[in-house]
Design a protein around this motif. Structure first.
Motif, PDB file in Angstrom:
ATOM      1  N   GLN A 111       6.170 -18.237   2.011  1.00 25.95           N
ATOM      2  CA  GLN A 111       5.967 -17.121   1.071  1.00 25.95           C
ATOM      3  C   GLN A 111       6.785 -15.890   1.451  1.00 25.95           C
ATOM      4  O   GLN A 111       6.370 -14.755   1.213  1.00 25.95           O
ATOM      5  N   GLN A 112       7.961 -16.125   2.033  1.00 23.48           N
ATOM      6  CA  GLN A 112       8.792 -14.999   2.442  1.00 23.48           C
ATOM      7  C   GLN A 112       9.332 -14.207   1.254  1.00 23.48           C
ATOM      8  O   GLN A 112       9.781 -13.068   1.429  1.00 23.48           O
ATOM      9  N   HIS A 113       9.276 -14.785   0.073  1.00 20.50           N
ATOM     10  CA  HIS A 113       9.738 -14.048  -1.106  1.00 20.50           C
ATOM     11  C   HIS A 113       8.800 -12.893  -1.463  1.00 20.50           C
ATOM     12  O   HIS A 113       9.188 -11.991  -2.203  1.00 20.50           O
ATOM     13  N   ILE A 114       7.568 -12.915  -0.914  1.00 20.27           N
ATOM     14  CA  ILE A 114       6.656 -11.803  -1.174  1.00 20.27           C
ATOM     15  C   ILE A 114       6.202 -11.090   0.096  1.00 20.27           C
ATOM     16  O   ILE A 114       5.767  -9.929   0.036  1.00 20.27           O
ATOM     17  N   ILE A 115       6.275 -11.774   1.261  1.00 21.92           N
ATOM     18  CA  ILE A 115       5.822 -11.117   2.496  1.00 21.92           C
ATOM     19  C   ILE A 115       6.919 -11.066   3.554  1.00 21.92           C
ATOM     20  O   ILE A 115       6.628 -10.894   4.742  1.00 21.92           O
ATOM     21  N   GLY A 116       8.183 -11.237   3.132  1.00 19.99           N
ATOM     22  CA  GLY A 116       9.282 -10.993   4.061  1.00 19.99           C
ATOM     23  C   GLY A 116       9.249  -9.542   4.515  1.00 19.99           C
ATOM     24  O   GLY A 116       8.680  -8.668   3.840  1.00 19.99           O
ATOM     25  N   LYS A 117       9.851  -9.260   5.654  1.00 21.34           N
ATOM     26  CA  LYS A 117       9.713  -7.926   6.257  1.00 21.34           C
ATOM     27  C   LYS A 117      10.308  -6.802   5.425  1.00 21.34           C
ATOM     28  O   LYS A 117      10.032  -5.635   5.674  1.00 21.34           O
ATOM     29  N   ASP A 118      11.147  -7.137   4.466  1.00 19.01           N
ATOM     30  CA  ASP A 118      11.706  -6.091   3.606  1.00 19.01           C
ATOM     31  C   ASP A 118      11.012  -6.031   2.250  1.00 19.01           C
ATOM     32  O   ASP A 118      11.444  -5.316   1.357  1.00 19.01           O
ATOM     33  N   LYS A 119       9.926  -6.779   2.090  1.00 20.95           N
ATOM     34  CA  LYS A 119       9.258  -6.883   0.794  1.00 20.95           C
ATOM     35  C   LYS A 119       8.105  -5.881   0.666  1.00 20.95           C
ATOM     36  O   LYS A 119       7.499  -5.455   1.649  1.00 20.95           O
ATOM     37  N   LEU A 120       7.797  -5.543  -0.582  1.00 18.56           N
ATOM     38  CA  LEU A 120       6.779  -4.539  -0.878  1.00 18.56           C
ATOM     39  C   LEU A 120       5.422  -4.910  -0.303  1.00 18.56           C
ATOM     40  O   LEU A 120       4.740  -4.067   0.314  1.00 18.56           O
ATOM     41  N   LEU A 121       4.991  -6.164  -0.499  1.00 15.97           N
ATOM     42  CA  LEU A 121       3.656  -6.563  -0.064  1.00 15.97           C
ATOM     43  C   LEU A 121       3.528  -6.477   1.456  1.00 15.97           C
ATOM     44  O   LEU A 121       2.489  -6.046   1.981  1.00 15.97           O
ATOM     45  N   TYR A 122       4.571  -6.879   2.167  1.00 15.98           N
ATOM     46  CA  TYR A 122       4.566  -6.797   3.629  1.00 15.98           C
ATOM     47  C   TYR A 122       4.369  -5.347   4.075  1.00 15.98           C
ATOM     48  O   TYR A 122       3.527  -5.034   4.925  1.00 15.98           O
ATOM     49  N   ARG A 123       5.140  -4.444   3.462  1.00 14.51           N
ATOM     50  CA  ARG A 123       5.069  -3.037   3.842  1.00 14.51           C
ATOM     51  C   ARG A 123       3.702  -2.443   3.487  1.00 14.51           C
ATOM     52  O   ARG A 123       3.141  -1.648   4.249  1.00 14.51           O
ATOM     53  N   ALA A 124       3.153  -2.855   2.335  1.00 21.44           N
ATOM     54  CA  ALA A 124       1.865  -2.325   1.903  1.00 21.44           C
ATOM     55  C   ALA A 124       0.736  -2.772   2.833  1.00 21.44           C
ATOM     56  O   ALA A 124      -0.159  -1.983   3.174  1.00 21.44           O
ATOM     57  N   ILE A 125       0.768  -4.043   3.259  1.00 22.47           N
ATOM     58  CA  ILE A 125      -0.272  -4.549   4.166  1.00 22.47           C
ATOM     59  C   ILE A 125      -0.151  -3.873   5.527  1.00 22.47           C
ATOM     60  O   ILE A 125      -1.146  -3.442   6.119  1.00 22.47           O
ATOM     61  N   LYS A 126       1.072  -3.758   6.029  1.00 26.14           N
ATOM     62  CA  LYS A 126       1.284  -3.125   7.333  1.00 26.14           C
ATOM     63  C   LYS A 126       0.835  -1.668   7.328  1.00 26.14           C
ATOM     64  O   LYS A 126       0.275  -1.171   8.309  1.00 26.14           O
ATOM     65  N   ALA A 127       1.096  -0.979   6.225  1.00 24.19           N
ATOM     66  CA  ALA A 127       0.741   0.439   6.131  1.00 24.19           C
ATOM     67  C   ALA A 127      -0.703   0.658   5.704  1.00 24.19           C
ATOM     68  O   ALA A 127      -1.180   1.793   5.675  1.00 24.19           O
ATOM     69  N   ASP A 128      -1.414  -0.434   5.362  1.00 21.81           N
ATOM     70  CA  ASP A 128      -2.793  -0.360   4.870  1.00 21.81           C
ATOM     71  C   ASP A 128      -2.874   0.534   3.635  1.00 21.81           C
ATOM     72  O   ASP A 128      -3.763   1.392   3.513  1.00 21.81           O
ATOM     73  N   LYS A 129      -1.918   0.342   2.721  1.00 19.45           N
ATOM     74  CA  LYS A 129      -1.856   1.119   1.489  1.00 19.45           C
ATOM     75  C   LYS A 129      -1.826   0.171   0.288  1.00 19.45           C
ATOM     76  O   LYS A 129      -0.862   0.127  -0.475  1.00 19.45           O
ATOM     77  N   LEU A 130      -2.861  -0.599   0.145  1.00 20.54           N
ATOM     78  CA  LEU A 130      -2.882  -1.627  -0.895  1.00 20.54           C
ATOM     79  C   LEU A 130      -3.465  -1.104  -2.200  1.00 20.54           C
ATOM     80  O   LEU A 130      -4.445  -0.358  -2.210  1.00 20.54           O
ATOM     81  N   SER A 131      -2.867  -1.540  -3.298  1.00 22.22           N
ATOM     82  CA  SER A 131      -3.472  -1.383  -4.610  1.00 22.22           C
ATOM     83  C   SER A 131      -4.097  -2.735  -4.963  1.00 22.22           C
ATOM     84  O   SER A 131      -4.018  -3.695  -4.186  1.00 22.22           O
ATOM     85  N   SER A 132      -4.729  -2.826  -6.118  1.00 24.05           N
ATOM     86  CA  SER A 132      -5.337  -4.094  -6.520  1.00 24.05           C
ATOM     87  C   SER A 132      -4.257  -5.160  -6.704  1.00 24.05           C
ATOM     88  O   SER A 132      -3.148  -4.876  -7.163  1.00 24.05           O
ATOM     89  N   LEU A 133      -4.600  -6.407  -6.337  1.00 16.55           N
ATOM     90  CA  LEU A 133      -3.634  -7.503  -6.321  1.00 16.55           C
ATOM     91  C   LEU A 133      -4.234  -8.756  -6.950  1.00 16.55           C
ATOM     92  O   LEU A 133      -5.450  -8.973  -6.878  1.00 16.55           O
ATOM     93  N   ILE A 134      -3.363  -9.575  -7.539  1.00 20.78           N
ATOM     94  CA  ILE A 134      -3.743 -10.918  -7.979  1.00 20.78           C
ATOM     95  C   ILE A 134      -2.762 -11.899  -7.335  1.00 20.78           C
ATOM     96  O   ILE A 134      -1.545 -11.782  -7.517  1.00 20.78           O
ATOM     97  N   PHE A 135      -3.279 -12.860  -6.559  1.00 22.31           N
ATOM     98  CA  PHE A 135      -2.468 -13.927  -5.991  1.00 22.31           C
ATOM     99  C   PHE A 135      -2.700 -15.188  -6.819  1.00 22.31           C
ATOM    100  O   PHE A 135      -3.842 -15.571  -7.053  1.00 22.31           O
ATOM    101  N   TYR A 136      -1.601 -15.821  -7.248  1.00 22.32           N
ATOM    102  CA  TYR A 136      -1.790 -17.106  -7.930  1.00 22.32           C
ATOM    103  C   TYR A 136      -0.730 -18.106  -7.491  1.00 22.32           C
ATOM    104  O   TYR A 136       0.377 -17.739  -7.109  1.00 22.32           O
TER     105      TYR A 136
END
Length: 297
Positions: A33-58
């Protein structure tokens, strides 16, 4: 939590299936799933920074939807609550919302609500969450194997980031299996087992990108294979093939796969591509599709 609850939780962790025990605790442990949690990706940065908005995983089963939610639970400073839509109802959500309001009011602490199989909630149940997602009382994380654009209310979708998880590659499944066989803390390492390369290749192939299926097969193989004279449990190709007797085919008669596959089958015939037509025909038959549905096309 009293002593009995503590012992129950401790034993639950020890006795959980291998697929559950092997869930990564951090983002860096996640495979695929590196297309969404690669180190340069938005989701990776949001989880690391603990700045999450609502999400849907499918995405398909066994690709890491719940795993990502667990990683978020381990990294966030917010209160993390989890419910499963197959057994939960409005009352469960009301309890979470009340608790979230109290935490936010007294301690300015946010609440993340993870709903597994969110597509199982009806429209009314999903609508109940809207005002609390909108005003920030809760941050919603939903997981579904179905297309959320058809199964989740558009109002919830408009307030959520939508991330599609892909089936794992063979190499990614092999990485997970090796970790499971030799990890002494969470995996099967204490059993002194070894997996043959051809068995590894076979399981990575037939699992169809579903890590859970592959891990279940490995666990069954290790637990049921006799120890050899050298003191090791050898998970051979023969043992592996017995543990996952049928290739995993992602095919839902009522979902997108059903219509995508029959559409591809028809287009292959129209495009005079016999190999593709036979492939899609075989996939439908193997998955148990009604022969009359195919014949009408």
């Amino acid at each position: 939590m009293d002593l009995f609850d503590y012992m129950r939780e401790t034993n639950k962790e020890k006795e959980a299936p291998l697929a559950s025990r092997m869930r990564p605790a951090t983002l860096d442990e996640v495979v695929g799933q590196q297309h969404i949690i690669g180190k340069d990706k938005l989701l990776y940065r949001a989880i690391k920074a603990d700045k999450l908005s609502s999400l849907i995983f499918y995405g398909p089963p066994g690709t890491g939807k719940t795993t990502l939610a667990k990683v978020i639970a381990n990294t966030t400073s917010a209160q993390f609550r989890q419910i499963n839509a197959t057994v939960a109802g409005k009352k469960d959500m009301e309890e979470v919302v009340k608790e979230a309001k109290d935490l936010l009011g007294m301690y300015q602490k946010k609440t993340i609500l993870f709903i597994d199989e969110i597509h199982r909630f009806n429209k009314g149940q999903q609508d109940y969450l809207l005002p609390y997602v909108e005003d920030g009382t809760i941050t919603l994380i939903g997981a579904t194997t179905e297309n959320p654009y058809f199964e989740v209310n558009s109002a919830l979708l408009s307030r959520s980031g939508i991330f599609e998880l892909k089936a794992l590659s063979r190499e990614e499944v092999k990485t997970i299996l090796k970790r499971a066989v030799y990890d002494k803390d969470k995996g099967m390492g204490s059993f002194k087992a070894e997996i043959d390369e051809d068995a590894l290749e076979f399981l990575a192939d037939v699992s169809g990108g579903d890590a859970r299926q592959a891990l279940n097969a490995v666990e069954l193989g290790v637990l049921t294979t006799q120890r050899s004279e050298d003191g090791l449990i050898h998970l051979t190709l023969e043992a592996a093939s017995e543990c996952i007797q049928k290739r995993v085919v992602h095919y839902d008669k009522a979902g997108d796969n059903h219509y995508d596959t029959i559409s591809a089958f028809i287009k292959s015939m129209r495009g005079s591509d016999p190999d593709a037509a036979v492939y899609y025909l075989a996939k439908m038959l193997y998955a148990g599709e009604d022969i009359k549905f195919i014949a009408r096309r």
